[in-house]
Design a protein around this motif. Structure first.
Motif, PDB file in Angstrom:
ATOM      1  N   UNK A  18       0.840  -1.195   0.000  1.00 55.08           N
ATOM      2  CA  UNK A  18       0.000   0.000   0.000  1.00 55.08           C
ATOM      3  C   UNK A  18       0.872   1.240   0.000  1.00 55.08           C
ATOM      4  N   UNK A  19       0.449   2.306  -0.712  1.00 55.62           N
ATOM      5  CA  UNK A  19       1.217   3.542  -0.747  1.00 55.62           C
ATOM      6  C   UNK A  19       1.104   4.260   0.591  1.00 55.62           C
ATOM      7  N   UNK A  20       2.137   5.025   0.886  1.00 55.58           N
ATOM      8  CA  UNK A  20       2.156   5.753   2.150  1.00 55.58           C
ATOM      9  C   UNK A  20       1.171   6.930   2.097  1.00 55.58           C
ATOM     10  N   UNK A  21       0.548   7.276   3.227  1.00 56.36           N
ATOM     11  CA  UNK A  21      -0.309   8.468   3.253  1.00 56.36           C
ATOM     12  C   UNK A  21       0.544   9.722   3.118  1.00 56.36           C
ATOM     13  N   UNK A  22      -0.032  10.736   2.505  1.00 58.72           N
ATOM     14  CA  UNK A  22       0.707  11.983   2.271  1.00 58.72           C
ATOM     15  C   UNK A  22       0.555  12.922   3.459  1.00 58.72           C
ATOM     16  N   UNK A  23       1.681  13.463   3.917  1.00 59.63           N
ATOM     17  CA  UNK A  23       1.705  14.459   4.995  1.00 59.63           C
ATOM     18  C   UNK A  23       2.287  15.741   4.439  1.00 59.63           C
ATOM     19  N   UNK A  24       1.520  16.803   4.453  1.00 56.79           N
ATOM     20  CA  UNK A  24       2.017  18.110   4.018  1.00 56.79           C
ATOM     21  C   UNK A  24       2.555  18.855   5.227  1.00 56.79           C
ATOM     22  N   UNK A  25       3.865  19.169   5.212  1.00 56.98           N
ATOM     23  CA  UNK A  25       4.499  19.952   6.269  1.00 56.98           C
ATOM     24  C   UNK A  25       4.682  21.372   5.759  1.00 56.98           C
ATOM     25  N   UNK A  26       4.056  22.330   6.440  1.00 61.49           N
ATOM     26  CA  UNK A  26       4.179  23.745   6.065  1.00 61.49           C
ATOM     27  C   UNK A  26       5.116  24.380   7.083  1.00 61.49           C
ATOM     28  N   UNK A  27       6.367  24.550   6.693  1.00 59.51           N
ATOM     29  CA  UNK A  27       7.427  24.973   7.620  1.00 59.51           C
ATOM     30  C   UNK A  27       8.534  25.657   6.825  1.00 59.51           C
ATOM     31  N   UNK A  28       9.042  26.801   7.339  1.00 61.35           N
ATOM     32  CA  UNK A  28      10.085  27.524   6.608  1.00 61.35           C
ATOM     33  C   UNK A  28      11.489  27.239   7.141  1.00 61.35           C
ATOM     34  N   UNK A  29      11.619  26.443   8.188  1.00 58.51           N
ATOM     35  CA  UNK A  29      12.929  26.110   8.747  1.00 58.51           C
ATOM     36  C   UNK A  29      13.472  24.859   8.051  1.00 58.51           C
ATOM     37  N   UNK A  30      14.546  24.969   7.254  1.00 57.39           N
ATOM     38  CA  UNK A  30      15.070  23.809   6.514  1.00 57.39           C
ATOM     39  C   UNK A  30      15.496  22.669   7.437  1.00 57.39           C
ATOM     40  N   UNK A  31      16.064  22.988   8.605  1.00 56.97           N
ATOM     41  CA  UNK A  31      16.507  21.938   9.520  1.00 56.97           C
ATOM     42  C   UNK A  31      15.318  21.127  10.033  1.00 56.97           C
ATOM     43  N   UNK A  32      14.222  21.825  10.397  1.00 59.10           N
ATOM     44  CA  UNK A  32      13.029  21.125  10.856  1.00 59.10           C
ATOM     45  C   UNK A  32      12.415  20.288   9.739  1.00 59.10           C
ATOM     46  N   UNK A  33      12.406  20.819   8.517  1.00 62.78           N
ATOM     47  CA  UNK A  33      11.864  20.065   7.391  1.00 62.78           C
ATOM     48  C   UNK A  33      12.624  18.756   7.197  1.00 62.78           C
ATOM     49  N   UNK A  34      13.954  18.843   7.287  1.00 64.54           N
ATOM     50  CA  UNK A  34      14.779  17.641   7.152  1.00 64.54           C
ATOM     51  C   UNK A  34      14.503  16.663   8.294  1.00 64.54           C
ATOM     52  N   UNK A  35      14.322  17.200   9.519  1.00 65.46           N
ATOM     53  CA  UNK A  35      14.031  16.342  10.667  1.00 65.46           C
ATOM     54  C   UNK A  35      12.689  15.635  10.493  1.00 65.46           C
ATOM     55  N   UNK A  36      11.697  16.348   9.986  1.00 70.87           N
ATOM     56  CA  UNK A  36      10.387  15.747   9.783  1.00 70.87           C
ATOM     57  C   UNK A  36      10.441  14.652   8.708  1.00 70.87           C
ATOM     58  N   UNK A  37      11.192  14.895   7.635  1.00 74.49           N
ATOM     59  CA  UNK A  37      11.312  13.890   6.588  1.00 74.49           C
ATOM     60  C   UNK A  37      11.950  12.614   7.125  1.00 74.49           C
ATOM     61  N   UNK A  38      12.926  12.791   8.017  1.00 78.11           N
ATOM     62  CA  UNK A  38      13.589  11.632   8.609  1.00 78.11           C
ATOM     63  C   UNK A  38      12.734  10.985   9.697  1.00 78.11           C
ATOM     64  N   UNK A  39      11.989  11.812  10.431  1.00 79.38           N
ATOM     65  CA  UNK A  39      11.277  11.339  11.614  1.00 79.38           C
ATOM     66  C   UNK A  39       9.923  10.705  11.351  1.00 79.38           C
ATOM     67  N   UNK A  40       9.401  10.818  10.114  1.00 82.41           N
ATOM     68  CA  UNK A  40       8.088  10.251   9.801  1.00 82.41           C
ATOM     69  C   UNK A  40       8.216   9.252   8.650  1.00 82.41           C
ATOM     70  N   UNK A  41       8.863   8.101   8.874  1.00 86.25           N
ATOM     71  CA  UNK A  41       9.101   7.145   7.787  1.00 86.25           C
ATOM     72  C   UNK A  41       7.822   6.502   7.256  1.00 86.25           C
ATOM     73  N   UNK A  42       6.748   6.518   8.045  1.00 82.93           N
ATOM     74  CA  UNK A  42       5.493   5.897   7.596  1.00 82.93           C
ATOM     75  C   UNK A  42       4.693   6.795   6.667  1.00 82.93           C
ATOM     76  N   UNK A  43       5.176   8.031   6.473  1.00 81.17           N
ATOM     77  CA  UNK A  43       4.452   9.010   5.659  1.00 81.17           C
ATOM     78  C   UNK A  43       5.269   9.379   4.428  1.00 81.17           C
ATOM     79  N   UNK A  44       4.572   9.805   3.393  1.00 76.20           N
ATOM     80  CA  UNK A  44       5.232  10.480   2.268  1.00 76.20           C
ATOM     81  C   UNK A  44       5.159  11.983   2.559  1.00 76.20           C
ATOM     82  N   UNK A  45       6.286  12.553   2.969  1.00 77.00           N
ATOM     83  CA  UNK A  45       6.311  13.927   3.466  1.00 77.00           C
ATOM     84  C   UNK A  45       6.465  14.901   2.299  1.00 77.00           C
ATOM     85  N   UNK A  46       5.540  15.850   2.206  1.00 80.36           N
ATOM     86  CA  UNK A  46       5.580  16.934   1.214  1.00 80.36           C
ATOM     87  C   UNK A  46       5.893  18.233   1.945  1.00 80.36           C
ATOM     88  N   UNK A  47       6.743  19.060   1.369  1.00 80.74           N
ATOM     89  CA  UNK A  47       7.185  20.285   2.043  1.00 80.74           C
ATOM     90  C   UNK A  47       6.659  21.513   1.314  1.00 80.74           C
TER      91      UNK A  47
END
Length: 473
Positions: A1-30
């Motif tokens: 099954x495809x991963x559910x999409x999570x839209x992260x609305x955030x302007x901090x690049x470090x946090x965006x990278x952390x979220x992409x790494x920290x939510x492996x069950x999601x397909x993270x969109x920035x």
């Protein structure tokens, strides 16, 4: 099954990278700002949104973040939005929840806690979509496009099903808006004449001077303006079914001609000299007391006896138990799809108002009120005001909520289970909100929101107790 999409609305690049790494069950969109967030949401249709309130060009404030929240809620009302912020968290939390946010997390947020919150938001959306799908499904009924769970109405449907195979005249008695034409059409479509025409005509909607020509047709030159031969409705229905609605409004001279047609299955066009043989099944309907009209001399007794070989009485909507709520959910799901809107359903005030309203216009009135609400409602839940119905008092709403516990409504079941779980957690933690939030795997602000949603009063731990000490920290 495809991963559910999570839209992260955030302007901090470090946090965006952390979220992409920290939510492996999601397909993270920035997305880094409100405009980009709207574009990504439209294109990708994410399952859940994680929104930071501090967005450019107001990265130090919250105005742009709240504008993004309103935009996303308007774009997809059923898409859960989890808000995060490190500024004035209590004031922002209350405002975000009031604007429709699913949850609120303080920054810096614990990733494990965020994962739990996002998973709960996804499960909520899946439950609501399943609820909408179930509401849109046809209910068991012998008649296509007729929804009912009422035993009286189901009996009517079974009667119509049995009558469909025989060509006896049928008289449908019922108030305006109860579905007489739908039942007449079912008599036609479920019988042996289904391949032939079904011709409806409303006697009350046509001026008396034109009604005879509409029914029987006319020859060229039969009267002023008759420049060509016209085939009447009875002749058009040859081999099929003629449905004459509001037959109680038929004038006396036409009653005599209609009686002759029913006796002989022969008609004569206005201005014509020849008899025309027709084979038509005749179904009529009225909301008027024909027996009383016979006594008053306004309706022919011999015509009534011809019409009511079989009489089917259709109950009004107010006598059909839970059908009003059942139909309202089905209409809302249909109208939501048509208008491109996603609704969670009706809130307690709307359900109580639907149950209390007498529905003088029956199903037609309900359909129109729900359609208007689907256009005008501002949130994902339709309330009594959206339906332009008087909101019942709190006692009636509480009774409606109690009655709904026997209903197989997924959202109601989830709400009941959630309330019971919160109460058990509070009892086990001896009233400590901090300990209860930890047991539930949510933040304290989220627990405050849930307590308010379910009307659970804030617990007051006794002074000096361990619970009091924990909450004081």
């Amino acid at each position: 099954m495809s991963k559910p999409k999570l839209l992260v609305v955030e302007d901090d690049p470090a946090l965006c990278a952390q979220y992409k790494w920290g939510f492996p069950a999601w397909r993270v969109l920035i997305a880094n700002d409100r405009v980009e967030a709207e574009a990504v949401a439209r294109r990708e249709q994410p399952a859940v949104v994680l929104l930071d309130l501090g967005l450019p060009p107001d990265a130090e404030g919250v105005a742009e973040g709240f504008a993004a929240l309103e935009t996303l809620r308007r774009l997809a009302p059923t898409m859960p939005v989890v808000v995060s912020s490190g500024q004035d968290h209590r004031e922002n939390m209350l405002r975000a929840i009031a604007l429709g946010a699913y949850d609120f997390c303080e920054k810096p947020a614990d990733l494990a806690l965020l994962r739990t919150v996002l998973d709960r938001a996804l499960r909520l959306r899946e439950l609501e979509e399943e609820n909408l799908r179930l509401a849109a499904q046809p209910r068991p009924s012998p008649i296509r496009d007729l929804l009912t769970g009422d035993e009286g109405m189901l009996k009517v449907c079974r009667t119509v099903e049995r009558l469909a195979s025989v060509s006896v005249p049928v008289l449908l008695l019922g108030e305006s808006g109860t579905g007489k034409e739908a039942l007449a059409r079912a008599l036609h479509e479920m019988g042996t004449r289904a391949a032939k025409p079904f011709i409806p005509i409303n006697a009350a909607a046509i001026p008396e001077t034109l009604l005879e020509a509409e029914l029987f047709g006319h020859e060229k030159g039969a009267f002023t303006g008759a420049v060509r031969q016209v085939i009447g409705k009875i002749e058009q229905a040859n081999g099929g079914t003629l449905f004459l609605d509001e037959i109680g409004d038929l004038p006396g001279n036409l009653q005599a001609k209609l009686l002759r047609f029913l006796q002989e299955q022969m008609i004569e066009r206005i201005g014509g000299r020849s008899q025309i043989k027709v084979d038509v099944r005749f179904v009529s309907a009225t909301n008027q007391p024909l027996e009383q009209q016979v006594e008053e001399g306004r309706f022919r007794a011999d015509l009534l006896y011809r019409l009511n070989a079989v009489t089917v009485r259709i109950p009004p909507l107010r006598e059909r138990g839970e059908d009003a709520a059942l139909l309202a959910r089905a209409f809302l799901a249909r109208d939501g799809r048509e208008f491109g809107r996603r609704f969670r359903g009706f809130d307690a005030s709307a359900l109580a108002a639907i149950a209390a309203h007498p529905w003088p216009g029956n199903v037609r009135e309900l359909m129109n009120r729900v359609r208007r609400a689907a256009l005008m409602a501002e949130g994902p839940l339709v309330n009594a005001e959206d339906l332009e119905l008087a909101a019942p008092d709190r006692a009636a709403i509480a009774a409606q909520e109690a009655d709904s516990e026997v209903d197989l409504d997924l959202r109601a079941a989830r709400m009941r289970a959630e309330r019971e779980t919160i109460e058990r957690a509070l009892a086990r933690s001896q009233g400590s909100l901090t300990a209860a939030a930890r047991l539930l795997g949510i933040s304290r602000p989220t627990l405050y929101t849930l307590l308010d949603t379910h009307g659970i009063p804030l617990p007051r731990p006794e002074a000096g107790s361990p619970a009091a000490s924990i909450d004081a920290v």
